[in-house]
Design an enzyme around this catalytic site. Structure first.
Site: not given
Ligand code: NAP
Ligand code: MG
Length: 495
Positions: A189, A264, A298, A399
């Site tokens: 997804k 992650e 991240c 963050e």
């Molecule tokens: P996000 O909102 O958490 O979204 C990540 C993924 O989860 C997207 O595919 C999103 O879909 C999906 N998603 C959102 N709500 C969901 C739910 N309730 N149930 C299942 N899936 C759901 O994060 P983002 O804004 O895309 O990315 C930025 C964040 O990711 C930052 O906080 C960053 O630190 C973190 N990150 C961490 C790492 C690591 O390796 N630790 C790496 C990269 C990023 P949609 O796109 O449709 O909302």
């Protein structure tokens, strides 16, 4: 005529973008669906690059059925044959690397040179996991002369991989690679903003002759489709990269079925510079640590902690590097800083800088949207440095996920460690010192899944990556990822 007229695109990229819509990929081919159409926008220009058919929950059911059928056969496929399938997939990715890099740049706004680096890293990961497929091992355990005791490593079943928008292809491969190598089937997804390289990967699986249904890609909303799949009884494991808040929500949903959830999550990584360090190298690396990937990484080194006697010198170097970064057209080979993922996101990032300034931090470089008129249609932000910050400031605690560095001085090793560990996160950290014993003390003391000594943002498929505290609960990459996509069966066999 491509939807995106740009002479720098490969013919194959233009042909990919020419499709009237991009469909989900299920069971070895595109899925007919009555899901809503979603515009995919290039954040650097605001132009429409494609229309994506978002998947419905019944599309989700179809993907689960296709994946379950494929899993039944794949789990019984000998490791050497699984390995050869992954080698063929890696070769297909290699042949397609420039197209994949171009799609990644269009979808994310990141510089093409970074996108090329991302594809190369993902490709290396695929080759790594093609090798790992032949290294699946159990163990024998000596108990007594009544029983021979041993363990078998078995795949989990169907894995759901939920991927964010910042490094889409790398973060897809680091889940798909070990999941397939371990004998599972996968549903990806992707983030709504960045579905293109995952959809292309699915086509490459078919072209490389991987079994139908082994890799399925469902573009769609996290809130509706994502959470539906997390709860689905046909999904055996969820692997998620994204925000901590969503990770916690997913864990809650998955707990109802005692599903394994690998997370992650976010970070607020400290980059610590002592006065005895190579200050030239440390200053250069500190800039790269935060500005690489527009800071939407991240592991970004978003907190710079510098020993007070060299604070001005080191921060001055970072400010100089920030001012010299080539910001602009992501398709220009020379560009070092591209567009953020969207204007909405840029506004959030700029808001955090404004609050830091209102809270008493000086904005020493950048601070807002680029003033260059030719970049006005995109989400371009100047490389930003604020400081000295205090430990209670939002810009040091939260963050920001943008090109914003918070810099603060410290007076002792103890203070540096305490300040570094003063975070709910614990993904990565770095220490710069020429004193190797101090370096080792910091390695022990830092609450962090990854520590770099005299380096930053070094990655390799063979090295584990992941966080402690609210940064996550798993290790991706390396042989540890193989373990996380399989389960142990213990056998007691009477002698
Ligand atoms: P996000 O909102 O958490 O979204 C990540 C993924 O989860 C997207 O595919 C999103 O879909 C999906 N998603 C959102 N709500 C969901 C739910 N309730 N149930 C299942 N899936 C759901 O994060 P983002 O804004 O895309 O990315 C930025 C964040 O990711 C930052 O906080 C960053 O630190 C973190 N990150 C961490 C790492 C690591 O390796 N630790 C790496 C990269 C990023 P949609 O796109 O449709 O909302
Ligand atoms: Mg996009």
């Amino acid at each position: 005529m491509s939807a995106v007229a740009d002479s720098r695109l490969l013919d194959s990229t233009a042909a990919f973008l020419d499709r009237s819509v991009h469909q989900a990929w299920v069971g070895g081919g595109p899925l007919e669906s009555d899901g809503e159409l979603l515009d995919d926008i290039d954040p650097a220009t605001g132009r429409l690059i494609g229309r994506v058919v978002t998947s419905t929950t019944s599309d989700g059911d179809r993907a689960v059925a296709a994946a379950r059928a494929a899993f039944t056969r794949w789990a019984k496929t000998p490791p050497a044959e699984r390995s050869r399938n992954l080698v063929r997939l890696a070769e297909a990715v290699e042949a397609d690397r420039e197209l994949l890099a171009q799609l990644e740049t269009l979808d994310t706004g990141k510089p093409i040179r970074e996108a090329r680096g991302d594809i190369a890293r993902a490709l290396d990961g695929l080759f790594f996991y093609a090798g790992c497929a032949r290294q699946i091992r159990g163990e024998t355990i000596e108990i007594d002369d009544r029983f021979g005791v041993f363990t078998l490593r078995r795949p989990l079943g169907v894995v759901l991989a939920i991927v964010p928008w910042n490094v889409p292809f790398v973060l897809t491969i680091c889940k798909v690679g070990p999941a397939l190598a371990s004998g599972n089937a996968v549903i990806v997804k992707p983030a709504e903003a960045t579905p293109l390289t995952a959809l292309r990967l699915a086509e490459l699986c078919a072209a490389a002759g991987l079994p139908d249904g082994l890799l399925n890609v469902l573009p769609g909303s996290g809130k509706s489709l994502g959470s539906y799949l997390v709860a689905h009884p046909g999904i055996d494991k969820v692997t998620f990269t994204g925000s901590t808040a969503v990770g916690i929500e997913i864990s809650r949903i998955a707990a109802g079925r005692v599903k394994s959830v690998a997370l992650e999550l976010g970070g607020k990584s400290p980059n610590i510079v002592f006065a005895d360090a190579d200050l030239d190298a440390a200053g250069k690396a500190a800039a790269a640590a935060i500005f690489y990937g527009q800071g939407e990484i991240c592991s970004a080194g978003s907190r710079l902690l510098v020993e007070r006697s060299v604070f001005d010198e080191v921060v001055g170097r970072v400010v100089d590097h920030a001012a010299a970064l080539r910001l602009g057209d992501p398709f220009d080979d020379a560009t070092e800083l591209g567009s953020l993922i969207s204007n909405d996101h840029l506004e959030k990032v700029v808001g955090a800088v404004e609050r830091a300034a209102a809270d008493g931090a000086e904005v020493m470089a950048g601070g807002g949207r680029s003033a260059r008129p030719e970049l006005a249609a995109g989400a371009f932000m100047d490389a930003t440095v604020v400081g000295p910050t205090r430990a209670d400031m939002e810009v040091e605690r939260e963050e920001i996920f943008g090109p914003v560095l918070a810099a603060a001085p410290f007076d002792s090793e103890e203070e540096a460690i305490a300040r570094a560990n003063n975070s709910v996160y614990g993904l990565s950290a770095a220490v710069w010192t020429e004193d190797s014993r101090r370096g080792r003390r910091l390695v022990e003391a830092l609450e962090s899944g990854v520590v770099w000594v005299n380096g930053y943002n070094e990655f390799d498929a063979a090295a584990p990556f992941g966080g402690v505290k609210l940064s996550g609960n798993t290790r991706e990459w390396s042989h540890l990822a193989m373990d996380s996509f399989s389960q142990v069966k213990t056998v007691w066999e009477r002698r």
